[in-house]
Design an enzyme around this catalytic site. Sequence first.
Site, PDB file in Angstrom:
ATOM      1  N   ARG A  27       0.818  -1.226   0.000  1.00  0.00           N
ATOM      2  CA  ARG A  27       0.000   0.000   0.000  1.00  0.00           C
ATOM      3  C   ARG A  27       0.843   1.264   0.000  1.00  0.00           C
ATOM      4  NH1 ARG A  27      -5.404  -0.774   1.808  1.00  0.00           N
ATOM      5  NH2 ARG A  27      -6.080  -2.678   0.774  1.00  0.00           N
ATOM      6  N   ARG A  31      -3.007   6.218   0.175  1.00  0.00           N
ATOM      7  CA  ARG A  31      -3.609   7.228   1.030  1.00  0.00           C
ATOM      8  C   ARG A  31      -2.677   8.031   1.919  1.00  0.00           C
ATOM      9  NH1 ARG A  31      -7.755   3.147   3.530  1.00  0.00           N
ATOM     10  NH2 ARG A  31      -5.814   1.961   3.500  1.00  0.00           N
ATOM     11  N   ARG A  40      -5.897  11.248  -7.558  1.00  0.00           N
ATOM     12  CA  ARG A  40      -7.014  10.317  -7.558  1.00  0.00           C
ATOM     13  C   ARG A  40      -8.296  11.005  -8.020  1.00  0.00           C
ATOM     14  NH1 ARG A  40     -11.212   8.509  -4.742  1.00  0.00           N
ATOM     15  NH2 ARG A  40     -11.242   6.540  -3.594  1.00  0.00           N
ATOM     16  N   ASP A  76      -6.476  -3.160  -7.649  1.00  0.00           N
ATOM     17  CA  ASP A  76      -7.037  -3.748  -6.425  1.00  0.00           C
ATOM     18  C   ASP A  76      -7.321  -5.224  -6.664  1.00  0.00           C
ATOM     19  OD1 ASP A  76      -8.214  -2.642  -3.651  1.00  0.00           O
ATOM     20  OD2 ASP A  76      -9.414  -4.342  -4.327  1.00  0.00           O
ATOM     21  N   TYR A 153     -14.725 -11.874   0.384  1.00  0.00           N
ATOM     22  CA  TYR A 153     -15.562 -10.716   0.046  1.00  0.00           C
ATOM     23  C   TYR A 153     -16.833 -11.155  -0.686  1.00  0.00           C
ATOM     24  CZ  TYR A 153     -11.740  -7.713   1.476  1.00  0.00           C
ATOM     25  OH  TYR A 153     -10.784  -7.081   2.219  1.00  0.00           O
TER      26      TYR A 153
HETATM   27  O1  CP3 Z   1       0.228   0.370  -3.062  1.00  0.00           O
HETATM   28  C1  CP3 Z   1      -0.259  -0.758  -3.267  1.00  0.00           C
HETATM   29  O2  CP3 Z   1      -0.107  -1.720  -2.477  1.00  0.00           O
HETATM   30  C2  CP3 Z   1      -0.971  -1.007  -4.579  1.00  0.00           C
HETATM   31  C3  CP3 Z   1      -2.347  -0.894  -4.683  1.00  0.00           C
HETATM   32  C4  CP3 Z   1      -3.294  -1.822  -3.935  1.00  0.00           C
HETATM   33  C5  CP3 Z   1      -4.579  -1.391  -3.507  1.00  0.00           C
HETATM   34  N1  CP3 Z   1      -5.249  -2.451  -3.013  1.00  0.00           N
HETATM   35  C6  CP3 Z   1      -5.096  -0.022  -3.672  1.00  0.00           C
HETATM   36  C7  CP3 Z   1      -6.154   0.432  -2.753  1.00  0.00           C
HETATM   37  C8  CP3 Z   1      -3.194  -3.162  -3.614  1.00  0.00           C
HETATM   38  C9  CP3 Z   1      -2.030  -4.109  -3.800  1.00  0.00           C
HETATM   39  C10 CP3 Z   1      -4.445  -3.552  -3.033  1.00  0.00           C
HETATM   40  C11 CP3 Z   1      -4.734  -4.934  -2.603  1.00  0.00           C
HETATM   41  C12 CP3 Z   1      -5.874  -5.173  -1.730  1.00  0.00           C
HETATM   42  N2  CP3 Z   1      -7.135  -4.684  -1.832  1.00  0.00           N
HETATM   43  C13 CP3 Z   1      -5.849  -6.067  -0.637  1.00  0.00           C
HETATM   44  C14 CP3 Z   1      -4.657  -6.857  -0.213  1.00  0.00           C
HETATM   45  C15 CP3 Z   1      -3.741  -6.009   0.584  1.00  0.00           C
HETATM   46  C16 CP3 Z   1      -4.088  -5.871   2.032  1.00  0.00           C
HETATM   47  O3  CP3 Z   1      -4.266  -4.752   2.481  1.00  0.00           O
HETATM   48  O4  CP3 Z   1      -4.167  -6.908   2.724  1.00  0.00           O
HETATM   49  C17 CP3 Z   1      -7.124  -6.068  -0.058  1.00  0.00           C
HETATM   50  C18 CP3 Z   1      -7.559  -6.858   1.163  1.00  0.00           C
HETATM   51  C19 CP3 Z   1      -7.932  -5.206  -0.835  1.00  0.00           C
HETATM   52  C20 CP3 Z   1      -9.368  -4.876  -0.643  1.00  0.00           C
HETATM   53  C21 CP3 Z   1      -9.479  -3.442  -0.262  1.00  0.00           C
HETATM   54  N3  CP3 Z   1      -9.418  -2.394  -1.177  1.00  0.00           N
HETATM   55  C22 CP3 Z   1      -9.585  -2.880   1.045  1.00  0.00           C
HETATM   56  C23 CP3 Z   1      -9.692  -3.660   2.327  1.00  0.00           C
HETATM   57  C24 CP3 Z   1      -9.570  -1.469   0.884  1.00  0.00           C
HETATM   58  C25 CP3 Z   1      -9.564  -0.393   1.968  1.00  0.00           C
HETATM   59  C26 CP3 Z   1     -10.796   0.347   2.184  1.00  0.00           C
HETATM   60  C27 CP3 Z   1     -10.497   1.682   2.865  1.00  0.00           C
HETATM   61  O5  CP3 Z   1     -10.734   2.704   2.236  1.00  0.00           O
HETATM   62  O6  CP3 Z   1     -10.015   1.637   4.012  1.00  0.00           O
HETATM   63  C28 CP3 Z   1      -9.479  -1.194  -0.497  1.00  0.00           C
HETATM   64  C29 CP3 Z   1      -9.421   0.134  -1.124  1.00  0.00           C
HETATM   65  C30 CP3 Z   1      -8.079   0.533  -1.614  1.00  0.00           C
HETATM   66  N4  CP3 Z   1      -7.313  -0.239  -2.452  1.00  0.00           N
HETATM   67  C31 CP3 Z   1      -7.400   1.760  -1.365  1.00  0.00           C
HETATM   68  C32 CP3 Z   1      -6.197   1.717  -2.094  1.00  0.00           C
HETATM   69  C33 CP3 Z   1      -5.152   2.797  -2.238  1.00  0.00           C
HETATM   70  C34 CP3 Z   1      -7.925   2.938  -0.511  1.00  0.00           C
HETATM   71  C35 CP3 Z   1      -8.847   3.611  -1.298  1.00  0.00           C
HETATM   72  C36 CP3 Z   1      -9.200   4.921  -1.731  1.00  0.00           C
HETATM   73  O7  CP3 Z   1      -8.431   5.758  -2.228  1.00  0.00           O
HETATM   74  O8  CP3 Z   1     -10.430   5.112  -1.664  1.00  0.00           O
END
Ligand code: CP3
Length: 350
Positions: A27, A31, A40, A76, A153
């Site tokens: 990540r 954010r 974004r 994602d 999910y």
């Molecule tokens: O920087 C990186 O790692 C690359 C991008 C990336 C994202 N998601 C972007 C993202 C990667 C590799 C993921 C994988 C992902 N997505 C996982 C596995 C990683 C982990 O954390 O265990 C999981 C479980 C997800 C599902 C998911 N997507 C979750 C739980 C969330 C968070 C929700 C929140 O807002 O708290 C997301 C959204 C997400 N994916 C964000 C990002 C940058 C935040 C979103 C935003 O800008 O709204």
Amino acid sequence: MSDSPTAPFLAACRRQPVDHTPVWFMRQAGRALPEYWATRAPGSILDTIIQPDLAAEITLQPIRRYGVDAAILFSDIVVPIWATGFGVDIVPGRGPVVEEPVRSAADLDRLRSLDPEGDTGFVLETVRILKRELPASVPLIGFAGAPFTVSSYLVEGGPSRDFLKVKTLMHTDPATWERLVEHLAQLAIDSVTSQIAAGVDAVQLFDSWAGALSPADYERFALPATKRVLDAVSALGVPSILFGVGTGELLGLMSSAGPDVVGVDWRVPLDVARARVGGNRAVQGNLDPAACFAPFDVVAEQTRAVLECAGTEPGHIFNLGHGVLPETDPGILGAVVELVHAEGRAGVGA
Ligand code: CP3
């Protein structure tokens, strides 16, 4: 060059000597960075992911800011399932939410296979842009969600604490469970195969929530489909990383699924993790992401403790034990990178 064998990240994946310990952060693209919020698009993160120029820019931001040794594609884990028309959205602050969850065999009729170029051409275009922009010393990591984590999910309908519905499905209707994870394994294989063809240099399989399973259930219900995905990556000659949270008791089984690297969260010291995964795998991790909120002398002490536990044998990629927390001070992460480059010892000068 698309895959420089000298890039420290790739060398460490293969347990070869490095001139410095490579580091990147799960990540890292996102954010914690003000420039992320400036780039974004408003709305769901999916609206940004589908725009290759924006997704490529966001992938590059942490490279410039932190000097990390690998880039991770901005996308994602739910993108392939979303792109095949299965109703899922990513709700800010919450995560993936599924309109009509999978509860029985009949729901599997709504799944369809992935046409990588037609359904996720935007991901492949992002990879192609990045391969032009990134220096050879900074490989690009592609990724997929592991079948268990994605299924959680789809079955729960959203993020879950106890994983009750998904466990109930696997225990009461194992045939449907197997069809579901086999479908998700194929989706992951088709997605990462297309990412590799477009140029990614390594693949991380995120099984973030695997730690919810007992070792016996992991072995029976999650490992076979995970292994299929890792076998497909390895047949293409690209290194793979398998990561999950709370997986201390699963590390040996995860290693048996065949990744080149096992990702470890902060709960297991890396010397213990190395013993559990065996000498033929590298390890990745494992600074507690919450430790980054302490004053830097504490962060430095904790970083040094991770490096110490990683030892001097080749095959350590420094990372956090899970993703960067949104409120993290980016300056701290940059300082961690400098410290790891200066003091990391695994395989250095070997
Ligand atoms: O920087 C990186 O790692 C690359 C991008 C990336 C994202 N998601 C972007 C993202 C990667 C590799 C993921 C994988 C992902 N997505 C996982 C596995 C990683 C982990 O954390 O265990 C999981 C479980 C997800 C599902 C998911 N997507 C979750 C739980 C969330 C968070 C929700 C929140 O807002 O708290 C997301 C959204 C997400 N994916 C964000 C990002 C940058 C935040 C979103 C935003 O800008 O709204």
